[in-house]
Structure formats: structure tokens, C-alpha cells
Design a protein around this motif. Structure first.
Motif, PDB file in Angstrom:
ATOM      1  N   ASN A   1      64.546  31.055  68.577  1.00 17.80           N
ATOM      2  CA  ASN A   1      63.502  32.007  68.210  1.00 17.80           C
ATOM      3  C   ASN A   1      62.522  31.358  67.221  1.00 17.80           C
ATOM      4  O   ASN A   1      62.925  30.586  66.346  1.00 17.80           O
ATOM      5  N   SER A   2      61.220  31.681  67.353  1.00 19.20           N
ATOM      6  CA  SER A   2      60.198  31.023  66.538  1.00 19.20           C
ATOM      7  C   SER A   2      60.390  31.273  65.041  1.00 19.20           C
ATOM      8  O   SER A   2      60.209  30.367  64.220  1.00 19.20           O
ATOM      9  N   SER A   3      60.781  32.498  64.667  1.00 17.78           N
ATOM     10  CA  SER A   3      60.958  32.790  63.248  1.00 17.78           C
ATOM     11  C   SER A   3      62.147  32.009  62.678  1.00 17.78           C
ATOM     12  O   SER A   3      62.113  31.536  61.533  1.00 17.78           O
ATOM     13  N   ILE A   4      63.190  31.870  63.485  1.00 12.86           N
ATOM     14  CA  ILE A   4      64.354  31.083  63.052  1.00 12.86           C
ATOM     15  C   ILE A   4      63.958  29.620  62.874  1.00 12.86           C
ATOM     16  O   ILE A   4      64.333  28.968  61.895  1.00 12.86           O
ATOM     17  N   ARG A   5      63.189  29.108  63.831  1.00 17.56           N
ATOM     18  CA  ARG A   5      62.742  27.705  63.742  1.00 17.56           C
ATOM     19  C   ARG A   5      61.910  27.480  62.481  1.00 17.56           C
ATOM     20  O   ARG A   5      62.061  26.463  61.805  1.00 17.56           O
ATOM     21  N   GLU A   6      61.027  28.431  62.179  1.00 18.03           N
ATOM     22  CA  GLU A   6      60.168  28.273  61.002  1.00 18.03           C
ATOM     23  C   GLU A   6      60.987  28.280  59.716  1.00 18.03           C
ATOM     24  O   GLU A   6      60.766  27.449  58.827  1.00 18.03           O
ATOM     25  N   HIS A   7      61.917  29.203  59.617  1.00 22.95           N
ATOM     26  CA  HIS A   7      62.761  29.253  58.424  1.00 22.95           C
ATOM     27  C   HIS A   7      63.614  27.990  58.306  1.00 22.95           C
ATOM     28  O   HIS A   7      63.767  27.417  57.216  1.00 22.95           O
ATOM     29  N   ALA A   8      64.179  27.554  59.437  1.00 25.15           N
ATOM     30  CA  ALA A   8      65.032  26.361  59.429  1.00 25.15           C
ATOM     31  C   ALA A   8      64.222  25.122  59.072  1.00 25.15           C
ATOM     32  O   ALA A   8      64.690  24.245  58.337  1.00 25.15           O
ATOM     33  N   THR A   9      62.994  25.043  59.576  1.00 27.51           N
ATOM     34  CA  THR A   9      62.119  23.902  59.257  1.00 27.51           C
ATOM     35  C   THR A   9      61.823  23.853  57.766  1.00 27.51           C
ATOM     36  O   THR A   9      61.839  22.784  57.146  1.00 27.51           O
ATOM     37  N   THR A  10      61.555  25.027  57.194  1.00 31.07           N
ATOM     38  CA  THR A  10      61.288  25.075  55.752  1.00 31.07           C
ATOM     39  C   THR A  10      62.501  24.611  54.968  1.00 31.07           C
ATOM     40  O   THR A  10      62.380  23.836  54.004  1.00 31.07           O
ATOM     41  N   ALA A  11      63.684  25.069  55.367  1.00 27.35           N
ATOM     42  CA  ALA A  11      64.908  24.697  54.652  1.00 27.35           C
ATOM     43  C   ALA A  11      65.171  23.192  54.752  1.00 27.35           C
ATOM     44  O   ALA A  11      65.495  22.531  53.751  1.00 27.35           O
ATOM     45  N   VAL A  12      65.011  22.633  55.947  1.00 24.16           N
ATOM     46  CA  VAL A  12      65.234  21.190  56.140  1.00 24.16           C
ATOM     47  C   VAL A  12      64.201  20.394  55.346  1.00 24.16           C
ATOM     48  O   VAL A  12      64.514  19.351  54.750  1.00 24.16           O
ATOM     49  N   SER A  13      62.964  20.881  55.307  1.00 26.07           N
ATOM     50  CA  SER A  13      61.912  20.195  54.553  1.00 26.07           C
ATOM     51  C   SER A  13      62.240  20.158  53.066  1.00 26.07           C
ATOM     52  O   SER A  13      62.055  19.129  52.403  1.00 26.07           O
ATOM     53  N   VAL A  14      62.736  21.281  52.539  1.00 28.26           N
ATOM     54  CA  VAL A  14      63.119  21.320  51.121  1.00 28.26           C
ATOM     55  C   VAL A  14      64.250  20.345  50.850  1.00 28.26           C
ATOM     56  O   VAL A  14      64.228  19.580  49.879  1.00 28.26           O
ATOM     57  N   LEU A  15      65.254  20.340  51.720  1.00 32.22           N
ATOM     58  CA  LEU A  15      66.396  19.439  51.538  1.00 32.22           C
ATOM     59  C   LEU A  15      65.959  17.972  51.596  1.00 32.22           C
ATOM     60  O   LEU A  15      66.430  17.138  50.814  1.00 32.22           O
ATOM     61  N   ALA A  16      65.054  17.655  52.523  1.00 37.42           N
ATOM     62  CA  ALA A  16      64.608  16.264  52.672  1.00 37.42           C
ATOM     63  C   ALA A  16      63.745  15.806  51.508  1.00 37.42           C
ATOM     64  O   ALA A  16      63.712  14.618  51.180  1.00 37.42           O
ATOM     65  N   SER A  17      63.069  16.750  50.869  1.00 36.27           N
ATOM     66  CA  SER A  17      62.119  16.393  49.815  1.00 36.27           C
ATOM     67  C   SER A  17      62.693  16.505  48.414  1.00 36.27           C
ATOM     68  O   SER A  17      62.087  15.992  47.463  1.00 36.27           O
TER      69      SER A  17
END
Length: 470
Positions: A106-122
Motif C-alpha cells: 500500500n502507498s501509505s505503508i511504503r511512504e511511512h516505511a521509506t521515512t523510517a528507513v531514511s531516518v535509520l540510514a541518516s
């Protein structure tokens, strides 16, 4: 009947899997496992660990709404502090979180997951390493082709952070990410351009990827960003161009063909960020070996004057690169006169043992400026500069151990038809005595400078006799 039985069997299998996951997670052993509140600022590590495990359990067994609420709670936790990211990367199922980046979700799940992965990577090295080792780079690069603009911005921030580690940079090529990053520079938003060029700068350190950058057309894109990008984008693009320009003739030729020298010269007049200026000057220094580039740089009065300003007011790295450029370029006498007021700064730089090569660059630049008669007269009228030269010539002065450089400057002052007044000023300052000592020590150029300073053999003989008597 068979179809209904298959559906019922599949449903039971999914339920069994979810129950098994719940049992293995340990969350059912807690009394508050069904409704779990956010841990407060003073929560213990044990409470945080349990909360994280509960969140990732809900991510794996719930529906869309359930997963979204779990992701929102995860983002709220990650926003607390850096330690939260380390704890999440250690206790959470990061591999499953990365799995949610897939376009089938789902697009909303992807967006939330992308944000979380981005925070973890940064956030920090530990969480960034976890994201990379769990295979996060490939899905993040795919988002650049299929995701929305906000998702692309967050994904690129993560890619830039991951590739900042040299051990991870090589993987971009393995995922076919070079062309994706270049395209993000061409057509992305201001934010995506900044992160994309940052990632390209990171991977440009990898020899195997440099050729891919050239083949995919990175050079013209980077040069265009020098003009159209934000200050952050310009700084990263200039850094990348400097790296490529120092890599060999092939890249230098590409940059020159794309009018890179002109773009760099324009940028140097417009920016004030010291880091950007350093990258620009390094790139120009690498490109100055081309005849066409040398002619352009040497004939630009604005550029020469800017180099003089860097020598007077820049940090030590800007001063060193500027002095090196002045020494290597064929500058007209008019332009040399125009920057004569930086000679005092060059003399002062000759006293600095670090960085390595600074004394040599300053001495060579100063010698070049002293080929103009008016500059020679101006330098000897500067009492502070003359005193510094005398101190540098003193064999007892251990700060300037290599006496070749001050000898070179004195030789330039007394050479080329210097007036008798210049010689008298140097004599009065005590230059002759130190030169004589250096000549006896066989310092290169000292004897010749001594002869020029004396003016003729008779005068040289008189000074030698006077020194012997003393």
C-alpha cells in the motif's frame, strides 16, 4: 467445495503463522501486550525494547490500518533521539521494514516505511550499517523510479547517507544505481538534486564507478548544477568535479569540453562558502594543465584579482591553492601589478611550515610577481615583509628550515634590473650577512643572489673583506 477448503486452509495457515510470530516475539507474556502506550521520556531500556518488539510484531501480522499505526508509532519513537535509532536497529526486524518498501505494498505503508528507513540510514553509523546489511540500498534505489516525489527525497537522503561509507559505495553500481542517480539530478526537485549529487560525489571515490559516471553522462549534469543548483548542491557538485578532474586526462578533457572552466570561474565570483571555493579552486588547479584552460585563466583579470583576494583573506587551504595557481599561470605584467598588494601575505605564508608545500607555493608565486619592477620596489618599502625575509634567511631560524625559498625571493628582488635603492634597503636590513653565511653553507641560489645583491665584483670583495674582519 475444494476451493472453499483451500481458502480456509490458507487462512488457518496465516493465522498459525501470526500466532507463532506472537509467541516467539514474547509480547503475549506481558499484561499490556494488547494495548501498548508510548514509552515516556524516563522509560527504562527494557520498556523501550519491549515496545520496539511489539511494534515490529504488529507490522508483520496486522492489516493496512494496523501497519500504518505501528509505523506512525515507530516514527514517533525514532524522532526522540539518536539512541532510539540504535536501539531500533538492534531490536527491530529491519529486514521486514525494508520489505515494506516494495511497490506491491500500500502507498501509505511504503511512504511511512521509506521515512523510517531514511531516518535509520541518516541517524548514526550503527543504524546506517544495519540498513545496508539488511539489503536496503536496492529497494531505496527502486523507489527513485516508482515512488512519489516525497518518497524519492527521503530515499535519496538515505542513499546519500549509506554511500558516505566507502565500504558501501561500490554497491550502487551492483544495483544499477548510477543512471538512476544521474536522472534524479536532471529532473528531480531541489531536494532530490542535492541528495543525488551528494550520492554521486560519494561513489566518485570508487575507481570502478568513475567510468560509469562518464559513460552515463554525469559530467555535463554536474557542470549544469554549478549554475542552477542551490548552495548545497553547488558545493557537492564542485566537490565531485574536483574529484573527477584529479582522476586523469580523460575526465579533465570531458570537463573542459563542457565549458567547465568557464562555469567554475563564474561560480568562484558568486559564492562565499569556503568549502565550495576550495573545491572549485582544486578543480581549476587540476584543469589548468590544459593549454586552452591556461590561456583562459591567465587572461582573466577578474580571476587573477580573486586569487589575490584569497591569498590576503582566505583560509590557509584557499591561500595555498591560490598561490600555487599564481605560480603556474602566465600572468601579464598588468595583472601582476593589479595584485601587488598580496605580496606581504605571500611573505607571511612563507613562514608557515604547514600544510606541506605552502612555503614553496608562496615563494614561487611571490617570485613570479617580482618580475615586475614596481612590485619589487613596493615589496622593499614594506618594512614588515623585509624583516620577515631577513629572519627567514637567518641560518639560526629553525622555523623556516628550507632556506631555498627566501633565497629565491631575494634573488627575484635583486634581479631584473633592480634599482640601487632596493639593494641598499636589503643591505641595511642585514640580508647580505645572512646570504653570505648561506652561500658558505652551499644553499642553492645563495651565491648567485649574493652576487646580484652586491652589484659588482669590487663591491662583493669589499663586503667579503669587511665580514672577514668582523
Amino acid at each position: 467445495m475444494q476451493s472453499d477448503l483451500d481458502m480456509a486452509s490458507a487462512s488457518l495457515s496465516n493465522s498459525l503463522y501470526d500466532l507463532d510470530l506472537l509467541l516467539r516475539s514474547g509480547v503475549l507474556h506481558q499484561s499490556n501486550a494488547i494495548v501498548l502506550s508510548h514509552p515516556g521520556p524516563c522509560s527504562s531500556k527494557e520498556d523501550l525494547v519491549f515496545f520496539i518488539r511489539d511494534l515490529f510484531t504488529r507490522l508483520q501480522i496486522g492489516g493496512i490500518e494496523f501497519k500504518n499505526k505501528a509505523l506512525e508509532s515507530l516514527l514517533h519513537l525514532l524522532g526522540r533521539d539518536e539512541n532510539s535509532a540504535s536501539l531500533v536497529s538492534k531490536e527491530g526486524n529491519i529486514g521486514y521494514l525494508i520489505h515494506l518498501l516494495d511497490f506491491s505494498h500500500n502507498s501509505s505503508i511504503r511512504e511511512h516505511a521509506t521515512t523510517a528507513v531514511s531516518v535509520l540510514a541518516s541517524e548514526n553509523d550503527e543504524s546506517r550499517k544495519c540498513v545496508f546489511e539488511e539489503g536496503g540500498l536496492g529497494p531505496l534505489l527502486r523507489i527513485l523510479e516508482t515512488g512519489s516525489m516525497p518518497m524519492k527525497e527521503k530515499a535519496l537522503a538515505a542513499v546519500e547517507a549509506i554511500t558516505a561509507d566507502p565500504e558501501n559505495s561500490w554497491a550502487v553500481s551492483a544495483y544499477g544505481g548510477v543512471s538512476v542517480l544521474i536522472e534524479a539530478c536532471r529532473s528531480g526537485s531541489v531536494v532530490t538534486q542535492s541528495h543525488a549529487v551528494g550520492a554521486i560525489r560519494n561513489v566518485a571515490h570508487v575507481e570502478e564507478i568513475k567510468n560509469s559516471l562518464a559513460e552515463e553522462g554525469a559530467v555535463p549534469v554536474l557542470i549544469q548544477l554549478l549554475v542552477s543548483g542551490t548552495s548545497s548542491t553547488q558545493e557537492k557538485a564542485a566537490n565531485c568535479i574536483a574529484l573527477l578532474a584529479s582522476s586523469g586526462e580523460y575526465f579533465r578533457a570531458l570537463i573542459v569540453q563542457q565549458r567547465g572552466v568557464h562555469r567554475l570561474m563564474v561560480l568562484i565570483q558568486e559564492v562565499s562558502n569556503p568549502d565550495t571555493l576550495e573545491h572549485v579552486l582544486r578543480a581549476i588547479s587540476s584543469l589548468s594543465g590544459f593549454d586552452s584552460s591556461t590561456r583562459i585563466l591567465s587572461s582573466s583579470t577578474a580571476f587573477i584579482i580573486q586569487l589575490g583576494e584569497f591569498i590576503k583573506h582566505g583560509n590557509v587551504l584557499l591561500q595555498q591553492i591560490s598561490a600555487s595557481l599564481l605560480a603556474s599561470l602566465s600572468i601579464s605584467d598588468g595583472n601582476k601589478r593589479a595584485i601587488g598588494d598580496c605580496m606581504g601575505s605571500l611573505v607571511k605564508l612563507m613562514e608557515s611550515p604547514k600544510p606541506v608545500g605552502l612555503q614553496e607555493s608562496a615563494a614561487e608565486a611571490l617570485s613570479s610577481l617580482l618580475t615586475v619592477r614596481s612590485n619589487r620596489k613596493e615589496l622593499v618599502r614594506d618594512e614588515k615583509s623585509v624583516m620577515r625575509l631577513v629572519q627567514m634567511l637567518d641560518p639560526k631560524n629553525e622555523v623556516v628550515q628550507c632556506k631555498i625559498f627566501p633565497v629565491m625571493v631575494v634573488a627575484a628582488v635583486v634581479g631584473g634590473g633592480t634599482s640601487q635603492g632596493c639593494r641598499k634597503r636589503l643591505m641595511a636590513a642585514g640580508v647580505h650577512h645572512h646570504l653570505q653565511r648561506l652561500s658558505e653553507m652551499k644553499v642553492a641560489g645563495a651565491n648567485k643572489a649574493l652576487q646580484r645583491l652586491s652589484g659588482n665584483r669590487l663591491l662583493n670583495s669589499i663586503f667579503s673583506r669587511r665580514t672577514w674582519r668582523e
